[in-house]
Design a protein around this motif. Structure first.
Motif, mmCIF file in Angstrom:
data_model
loop_
_atom_site.group_PDB
_atom_site.id
_atom_site.type_symbol
_atom_site.label_atom_id
_atom_site.label_comp_id
_atom_site.label_asym_id
_atom_site.label_seq_id
_atom_site.Cartn_x
_atom_site.Cartn_y
_atom_site.Cartn_z
ATOM 1 N N ILE A 55 33.283 30.914 82.005
ATOM 2 C CA ILE A 55 34.467 30.751 82.788
ATOM 3 C C ILE A 55 34.803 29.266 82.419
ATOM 4 N N VAL A 56 35.751 28.917 82.944
ATOM 5 C CA VAL A 56 36.309 27.317 83.206
ATOM 6 C C VAL A 56 36.334 27.099 84.754
ATOM 7 N N GLU B 206 42.297 17.898 77.261
ATOM 8 C CA GLU B 206 42.921 19.350 76.792
ATOM 9 C C GLU B 206 42.921 19.605 75.403
ATOM 10 N N HIS B 207 42.362 18.643 74.498
ATOM 11 C CA HIS B 207 41.986 19.257 72.964
ATOM 12 C C HIS B 207 40.930 20.016 73.043
ATOM 13 N N SER B 208 39.740 19.742 73.711
ATOM 14 C CA SER B 208 38.460 20.270 73.921
ATOM 15 C C SER B 208 38.537 21.739 74.384
ATOM 16 N N LEU B 209 39.533 21.820 75.101
ATOM 17 C CA LEU B 209 39.791 23.333 75.693
ATOM 18 C C LEU B 209 40.796 24.264 74.890
ATOM 19 N N ALA B 210 41.304 23.601 73.821
ATOM 20 C CA ALA B 210 42.428 24.369 72.868
ATOM 21 C C ALA B 210 41.367 25.503 72.105
ATOM 22 N N GLY B 211 41.678 26.502 71.951
ATOM 23 C CA GLY B 211 41.157 27.614 71.145
ATOM 24 C C GLY B 211 40.077 28.291 71.982
ATOM 25 N N LEU B 212 39.749 27.827 73.146
ATOM 26 C CA LEU B 212 38.818 28.482 74.076
ATOM 27 C C LEU B 212 39.314 29.737 74.652
ATOM 28 N N ARG B 213 38.312 30.810 74.872
ATOM 29 C CA ARG B 213 38.730 32.046 75.602
ATOM 30 C C ARG B 213 37.653 32.275 76.362
ATOM 31 N N VAL B 214 38.093 32.401 77.795
ATOM 32 C CA VAL B 214 37.048 32.914 78.668
ATOM 33 C C VAL B 214 37.555 33.895 79.622
ATOM 34 N N ARG B 215 36.666 34.393 80.364
ATOM 35 C CA ARG B 215 37.051 35.441 81.552
ATOM 36 C C ARG B 215 37.990 35.175 82.646
ATOM 37 N N ARG B 216 37.758 34.049 83.063
ATOM 38 C CA ARG B 216 38.317 33.681 84.345
ATOM 39 C C ARG B 216 38.207 32.299 84.527
ATOM 40 N N VAL C 87 45.348 18.987 82.023
ATOM 41 C CA VAL C 87 43.939 19.725 82.160
ATOM 42 C C VAL C 87 44.024 20.699 82.755
ATOM 43 N N ASP C 88 44.626 20.788 83.992
ATOM 44 C CA ASP C 88 44.617 22.172 84.634
ATOM 45 C C ASP C 88 45.372 23.575 84.023
ATOM 46 N N ARG C 89 46.344 23.049 83.118
ATOM 47 C CA ARG C 89 47.165 23.934 82.486
ATOM 48 C C ARG C 89 46.364 24.484 81.390
ATOM 49 N N ALA C 90 45.733 23.536 80.731
ATOM 50 C CA ALA C 90 44.825 23.907 79.712
ATOM 51 C C ALA C 90 43.834 24.642 79.911
ATOM 52 N N LEU C 91 43.056 24.619 81.155
ATOM 53 C CA LEU C 91 42.271 25.352 81.734
ATOM 54 C C LEU C 91 42.604 26.715 81.969
ATOM 55 N N ALA C 92 43.785 26.844 82.588
ATOM 56 C CA ALA C 92 44.376 28.186 82.899
ATOM 57 C C ALA C 92 44.734 28.998 81.579
ATOM 58 N N ALA C 93 45.155 27.998 80.532
ATOM 59 C CA ALA C 93 45.637 28.748 79.413
ATOM 60 C C ALA C 93 44.395 29.465 78.517
ATOM 61 N N ALA C 94 43.142 28.963 78.966
ATOM 62 C CA ALA C 94 41.896 29.297 78.300
ATOM 63 C C ALA C 94 41.215 30.822 78.714
ATOM 64 N N ALA C 95 41.950 30.919 79.829
ATOM 65 C CA ALA C 95 41.485 32.383 80.546
ATOM 66 C C ALA C 95 42.169 33.381 80.632
ATOM 67 N N GLU C 96 41.431 34.572 80.660
ATOM 68 C CA GLU C 96 42.219 35.959 80.749
ATOM 69 C C GLU C 96 42.937 36.147 82.117
ATOM 70 N N GLU C 97 42.229 35.447 83.290
ATOM 71 C CA GLU C 97 42.776 35.581 84.581
ATOM 72 C C GLU C 97 42.573 34.206 85.050
ATOM 73 N N VAL C 98 43.259 34.012 86.114
ATOM 74 C CA VAL C 98 43.211 32.705 86.592
ATOM 75 C C VAL C 98 43.051 32.977 88.329
ATOM 76 N N VAL C 99 42.201 32.524 88.723
ATOM 77 C CA VAL C 99 41.732 32.397 90.173
ATOM 78 C C VAL C 99 41.938 30.945 90.692
ATOM 79 N N VAL C 100 42.729 30.744 91.901
ATOM 80 C CA VAL C 100 43.173 29.683 92.592
ATOM 81 C C VAL C 100 42.372 29.634 93.739
ATOM 82 N N LEU C 101 41.734 28.494 94.062
ATOM 83 C CA LEU C 101 40.807 28.411 95.055
ATOM 84 C C LEU C 101 41.703 27.422 96.238
ATOM 85 N N ALA C 102 42.211 27.768 97.305
ATOM 86 C CA ALA C 102 43.232 26.679 98.056
ATOM 87 C C ALA C 102 42.808 27.093 99.391
ATOM 88 N N ASP C 103 42.491 26.262 100.396
ATOM 89 C CA ASP C 103 42.477 26.536 101.904
ATOM 90 C C ASP C 103 43.745 26.463 102.275
#
Length: 266
Positions: free
Chosen positions: A107-108, A169-179, A203-219
């Motif tokens: 995960i990221v 951002e570059h360090s996340l490029a090409g990464l693929r994680v579950r969520r 960076v948030d966009r890059a984190l989202a792009a690396a994942a199959e699914e995006v989970v947002v945590l927001a109060d």
């Protein structure tokens, strides 16, 4: 015009109540409707009316969940301030979000006080790989021998204790994680997740792009709030983990767009 108090306190006149609301918003930058109603001992209906009046005078910006100062779209609250806001709700959200992680996952995790709480709950997992740009998330997991932690590169943004910029951002490029588990400063059905800072957003966009699914945590203080830079569009958000103080109409709109809701009772 005044509100009569049922518990024997003297009536609070509108002008006095609105001055108190304005003081609270100025002191905190952003305050939820529920917090304002409690602080001025009035109903949320009354406070909504006050917010409309104050907004018409250009003294604050009104939104679904409460109010912010003019210019708050581009203001980024520091970690110390965020830590003091709705801490019990954030803990409940973290518990729910942790249930979406399984042993062996990759995960990221993005920065934020809620994702920090979430990370503290991941130490119970084994064979977990976590990539993050948050120093606090990395620190929370550092003592667990069963969790592999990888930090992105980047430039330290001290206000949120996270690494940002092109190297991150570059360090996340090409990464693929579950969520991807990410937070932000605002979430609406129209624009999705947003933040006041362009580097953080990148960076948030890059984190989202690396994942199959995006989970947002927001109060609930984030739901219905819009800030300057969009990070994740609503159709890219798969799960929202929030608390039951979040505006129901916004949750319904997000659900209609296909977002799966996980609401922590509080």
């Amino acid at each position: 015009m005044s509100d009569t108090q049922s518990d024997g306190r003297r009536p609070v006149f509108a002008a006095e109540r609105r001055q108190r609301i304005l003081e609270l918003v100025r002191a905190n930058g952003a305050v939820s409707l529920r917090e304002l109603a409690q602080a001025v001992h009035s109903s949320e209906v009354t406070v909504r009316r006050d917010l409309r009046a104050l907004e018409s005078e250009g003294l604050l910006n009104r939104h679904h969940g409460g109010a912010t100062l003019p210019g708050e779209l581009s203001r980024e609250a520091g970690y110390a301030h965020k830590l003091s806001v709705e801490s019990a709700e954030k803990a409940a959200i973290a518990d729910l979000a942790a249930a979406l992680v399984e042993d062996g996952d990759a995960i990221v995790v993005g920065p934020g006080t809620t994702t920090h709480e979430f990370a503290r709950r991941l130490t119970r997992h084994s064979e977990l790989a976590v990539v993050t740009n948050s120093l606090l998330v990395a620190q929370a997991l550092a003592g667990s021998a069963r969790v592999e932690v990888m930090l992105t590169g980047g430039t330290l943004r001290g206000s949120i204790l996270a690494l940002v910029g092109s190297a991150a951002e570059h360090s996340l490029a090409g990464l693929r994680v579950r969520r991807a588990f990410i937070s932000g400063n605002g979430l609406t059905a129209e624009r999705g997740l947003s933040t006041p800072n362009m580097q953080v957003a990148g960076v948030d966009r890059a984190l989202a792009a690396a994942a199959e699914e995006v989970v947002v945590l927001a109060d609930h203080t984030k739901v219905g709030v819009d800030t300057m830079v969009q990070t994740v569009a609503p159709d890219r958000i798969d799960h929202l983990v929030t608390d039951d103080g979040a505006p129901r109409d916004v949750l319904d709109e997000l659900s209609a767009r296909g977002v799966r809701l996980h609401v922590a009772p509080f």
